[in-house]
Scaffold this motif. Structure first.
Motif, mmCIF file in Angstrom:
data_model
loop_
_atom_site.group_PDB
_atom_site.id
_atom_site.type_symbol
_atom_site.label_atom_id
_atom_site.label_comp_id
_atom_site.label_asym_id
_atom_site.label_seq_id
_atom_site.Cartn_x
_atom_site.Cartn_y
_atom_site.Cartn_z
ATOM 1 N N SER A 92 -5.058 21.524 5.514
ATOM 2 C CA SER A 92 -4.597 20.173 5.849
ATOM 3 C C SER A 92 -5.786 19.324 6.277
ATOM 4 C CB SER A 92 -3.548 20.210 6.958
ATOM 5 O OG SER A 92 -4.098 20.701 8.156
ATOM 6 N N THR A 93 -5.649 18.037 6.053
ATOM 7 C CA THR A 93 -6.712 17.083 6.374
ATOM 8 C C THR A 93 -6.286 16.224 7.561
ATOM 9 O OG1 THR A 93 -7.416 17.010 4.062
ATOM 10 C CG2 THR A 93 -8.101 15.186 5.469
ATOM 11 N N TYR A 94 -7.237 15.898 8.403
ATOM 12 C CA TYR A 94 -6.939 14.985 9.495
ATOM 13 C C TYR A 94 -8.134 14.062 9.724
ATOM 14 C CZ TYR A 94 -9.850 17.852 12.643
ATOM 15 O OH TYR A 94 -10.891 18.529 13.223
ATOM 16 N N ALA A 95 -7.833 12.871 10.234
ATOM 17 C CA ALA A 95 -8.871 11.894 10.568
ATOM 18 C C ALA A 95 -9.128 11.963 12.065
ATOM 19 C CB ALA A 95 -8.422 10.498 10.163
ATOM 20 N N ILE A 224 -9.643 10.958 19.378
ATOM 21 C CA ILE A 224 -8.466 10.535 18.626
ATOM 22 C C ILE A 224 -8.363 11.362 17.355
ATOM 23 C CG2 ILE A 224 -7.281 8.554 17.601
ATOM 24 C CD1 ILE A 224 -9.575 6.873 19.059
ATOM 25 N N ALA A 225 -7.156 11.824 17.041
ATOM 26 C CA ALA A 225 -6.919 12.527 15.784
ATOM 27 C C ALA A 225 -5.623 12.016 15.166
ATOM 28 C CB ALA A 225 -6.842 14.036 16.002
ATOM 29 N N ASP A 226 -5.635 11.880 13.852
ATOM 30 C CA ASP A 226 -4.434 11.497 13.098
ATOM 31 C C ASP A 226 -4.219 12.588 12.057
ATOM 32 O OD1 ASP A 226 -2.290 10.228 12.030
ATOM 33 O OD2 ASP A 226 -3.312 8.354 11.543
ATOM 34 N N TYR A 227 -3.263 13.469 12.338
ATOM 35 C CA TYR A 227 -3.095 14.675 11.526
ATOM 36 C C TYR A 227 -2.352 14.374 10.222
ATOM 37 C CZ TYR A 227 -4.758 17.155 15.601
ATOM 38 O OH TYR A 227 -5.530 17.591 16.635
ATOM 39 N N GLY A 228 -2.813 15.061 9.166
ATOM 40 C CA GLY A 228 -2.206 14.883 7.855
ATOM 41 C C GLY A 228 -2.675 13.637 7.133
ATOM 42 N N LYS A 229 -3.686 12.975 7.659
ATOM 43 C CA LYS A 229 -4.189 11.724 7.055
ATOM 44 C C LYS A 229 -5.709 11.807 6.862
ATOM 45 C CE LYS A 229 -0.119 9.740 8.134
ATOM 46 N NZ LYS A 229 -0.035 8.756 9.226
ATOM 47 N N PRO A 232 -6.393 6.744 9.263
ATOM 48 C CA PRO A 232 -5.158 6.223 9.858
ATOM 49 C C PRO A 232 -4.581 5.083 9.018
ATOM 50 C CG PRO A 232 -6.875 6.456 11.509
ATOM 51 C CD PRO A 232 -7.529 6.648 10.187
ATOM 52 N N SER A 233 -3.266 5.043 8.920
ATOM 53 C CA SER A 233 -2.593 3.945 8.236
ATOM 54 C C SER A 233 -2.628 2.697 9.113
ATOM 55 C CB SER A 233 -1.141 4.326 7.931
ATOM 56 O OG SER A 233 -0.424 4.516 9.155
ATOM 57 N N GLU A 234 -2.271 1.544 8.529
ATOM 58 C CA GLU A 234 -2.225 0.303 9.311
ATOM 59 C C GLU A 234 -1.248 0.426 10.482
ATOM 60 O OE1 GLU A 234 -4.075 -2.430 9.151
ATOM 61 O OE2 GLU A 234 -5.273 -1.391 7.639
ATOM 62 N N GLU A 235 -0.138 1.141 10.241
ATOM 63 C CA GLU A 235 0.845 1.346 11.310
ATOM 64 C C GLU A 235 0.252 2.183 12.437
ATOM 65 O OE1 GLU A 235 5.339 3.264 11.953
ATOM 66 O OE2 GLU A 235 4.440 3.143 9.944
ATOM 67 N N ASP A 236 -0.499 3.239 12.058
ATOM 68 C CA ASP A 236 -1.133 4.083 13.078
ATOM 69 C C ASP A 236 -2.185 3.297 13.858
ATOM 70 O OD1 ASP A 236 0.424 6.210 12.327
ATOM 71 O OD2 ASP A 236 -1.090 7.120 11.033
ATOM 72 N N ILE A 237 -2.935 2.460 13.155
ATOM 73 C CA ILE A 237 -3.933 1.620 13.824
ATOM 74 C C ILE A 237 -3.258 0.724 14.858
ATOM 75 C CG2 ILE A 237 -5.556 -0.280 13.507
ATOM 76 C CD1 ILE A 237 -6.718 2.331 12.622
ATOM 77 N N GLY A 238 -2.106 0.167 14.488
ATOM 78 C CA GLY A 238 -1.371 -0.685 15.412
ATOM 79 C C GLY A 238 -0.905 0.076 16.645
ATOM 80 N N LEU A 256 -14.739 1.806 16.151
ATOM 81 C CA LEU A 256 -14.519 3.204 15.779
ATOM 82 C C LEU A 256 -14.678 3.424 14.277
ATOM 83 C CD1 LEU A 256 -11.474 4.458 17.855
ATOM 84 C CD2 LEU A 256 -13.868 5.019 18.144
ATOM 85 N N GLN A 257 -15.239 4.567 13.939
ATOM 86 C CA GLN A 257 -15.323 4.995 12.545
ATOM 87 C C GLN A 257 -14.700 6.383 12.451
ATOM 88 O OE1 GLN A 257 -19.433 4.751 11.305
ATOM 89 N NE2 GLN A 257 -19.256 2.571 10.836
ATOM 90 N N PHE A 258 -13.631 6.480 11.683
ATOM 91 C CA PHE A 258 -12.924 7.746 11.541
ATOM 92 C C PHE A 258 -13.563 8.598 10.451
ATOM 93 C CE2 PHE A 258 -9.801 5.307 13.822
ATOM 94 C CZ PHE A 258 -9.128 6.246 14.590
ATOM 95 N N LYS A 259 -13.590 9.905 10.699
ATOM 96 C CA LYS A 259 -14.077 10.867 9.720
ATOM 97 C C LYS A 259 -12.932 11.780 9.313
ATOM 98 C CE LYS A 259 -18.730 11.005 11.745
ATOM 99 N NZ LYS A 259 -19.755 11.871 12.377
#
Length: 403
Positions: A92-95, A224-229, A232-238, A256-259
């Motif tokens: 699985s991928t996460y940001a 910060i982690a956004d799992y399965g992405k 982050p989507s615009e909704e997650d950013i909000g 912030l710069q997500f990897k």
């Protein structure tokens, strides 16, 4: 003799172990029906349509979501019921991103964050696929309140005992100085500062003073982690921006710069962050009861569902009837009094689903499940005991083997 020695060694060292986990547990919730007085009879399921029986496990499609599996297994005279999202891949991928910032979180902030729908536990925040962890860092100015002292013409400065003697400030009294009677100068997170509390912070704000300008803030690492992405989507950013606005660090978020990173954690065929594990478990328990497979009351079902959530599965973290603070209740095993935790990591397994939903044959007449399947009082109250029970627990992760 050699086998006996190995078994004895395992029994001696197991209490020192700290974790037992299968990666598939993150896509599941599981309950052990071990409360005395709860009975079960698996005969209706064994004779039902669209049911797979494999190595003693009974597998059928969830009545809440047919894409999800329900797995029943009898272990040590207890019935285990598992809601399992199958894996579509075992990676699985996460940001993720992180930054450091001075940070002060008030009780009011915690309440506002909860009102936004975040699950708050200490300094970690979860919402859907989002995870935020804050790690405050201690300063090196002080170790106790005695290392700190008040300085300045009006006694408005809190600093180290050495610096307090040298500080000179204008002898002009300001209204907000009256707020200092609501707090004290002391050592807080390794800094000499006016100690934060709700009344003091409220008073400062009423006088137009930002508490962070008076209270020395510890530097904190924010992860910060956004799992399965992959990002982050615009909704997650909000959602994150709302959280950081409450925390008073929204300005740092813009930089912030997500990897993206890939791990060997399984990825579910259904999004586990939006899937309602507690409701899925409720639906299944009620269906099993209606079809005469289990005998369990509404109060027990409600209590089980109340603590059911993603990841409460596997030997260490499953839900069961255990003691907490000396009182028996439905609770995850690792939160009970003195749990005997096992240290192991199981191999991820896949689940084969039947062609359709389980159908109990109309020719079967259910009866009250017999006492032969009752969980014994001693097992429910004393937990694991004896080599036979221990070996069964060691083998339990293998019951859900890869197919």
């Amino acid at each position: 003799m050699k086998k006996e020695f190995v078994l004895i060694s395992l029994l001696i060292f197991v209490p020192l172990a700290s974790a037992c986990y299968n990666p598939m547990d993150s896509l599941a919730v599981e309950v052990r029906l071990n409360r005395p007085g709860i009975y079960y009879d698996l005969t209706p399921l064994k004779n039902a349509e669209n049911v797979i029986i494999d190595d003693g496990s009974i597998i059928y499609r969830s009545h809440y979501d047919e894409r999800v599996a329900v797995i029943l297994k009898e272990v040590n005279s207890s019935l285990w019921i598992r809601i399992q999202i199958p894996a579509k891949s075992f990676e699985s991928t996460y940001a993720h991103a992180s930054f450091e910032s001075p940070l002060l979180i008030s009780n009011e902030s915690f309440e506002r964050i909860k009102a936004l729908g975040w699950e708050v536990k200490n300094y970690t925040f979860r919402k859907g696929s989002l995870y935020v962890r804050i790690s405050p860092r201690n300063g090196g100015e002080c170790k106790s309140d005695s290392d700190c002292a008040v300085g300045g013409c009006s006694g408005e400065v809190c600093t180290t005992r050495e610096l307090a003697k040298e500080i000179v400030t204008p002898c002009v009294y300001k209204e907000w100085y009256g707020c200092l009677r609501l707090t004290s100068c002391g050592c807080y997170n390794g800094f000499c500062t006016w100690k934060p509390n709700p009344d003091f912070e409220k008073c400062l704000k009423e006088h137009g003073i930002d508490p962070s300008k008076v209270i020395k803030l510890p530097l904190a690492e924010v992860y910060i982690a956004d799992y399965g992405k992959e990002k982050p989507s615009e909704e997650d950013i909000g959602e994150l921006r709302e959280l950081f606005e409450v925390l008073g660090i929204s300005c740092a978020f813009d930089k912030l710069q997500f990897k993206a990173e890939t791990t060997n954690a399984p990825e579910g065929t259904v999004d586990p962050y939006s899937f309602n594990f507690s409701e899925a478990l409720r639906v299944e328990l009620e269906w099993l009861r209606e079809n005469g497979i289990i005998a369990v009351g509404d109060e027990d079902i409600s209590a089980i569902v109340n603590v059911a959530e993603r990841g409460k599965a596997g030997y260490n973290s499953h839900i069961g009837w255990y003691k907490k603070n000396g009182v028996y209740t439905w609770i995850p095993y690792d939160e009970s009094d003195s749990p005997l935790l096992l240290k192991c990591v199981g191999e991820p397994f896949n689940v084969t689903l039947p062609s359709g939903k389980a159908v109990i044959g109309s020719s079967y007449t259910s009866s009250t499940p017999g006492s032969s399947n009752t969980t014994s009082q001693s097992t429910a109250q004393n937990g694991v005991c004896g080599p036979g029970a221990f070996v069964g627990l060691l083998l339990f992760p293998l019951l859900f083997r890869r197919k």
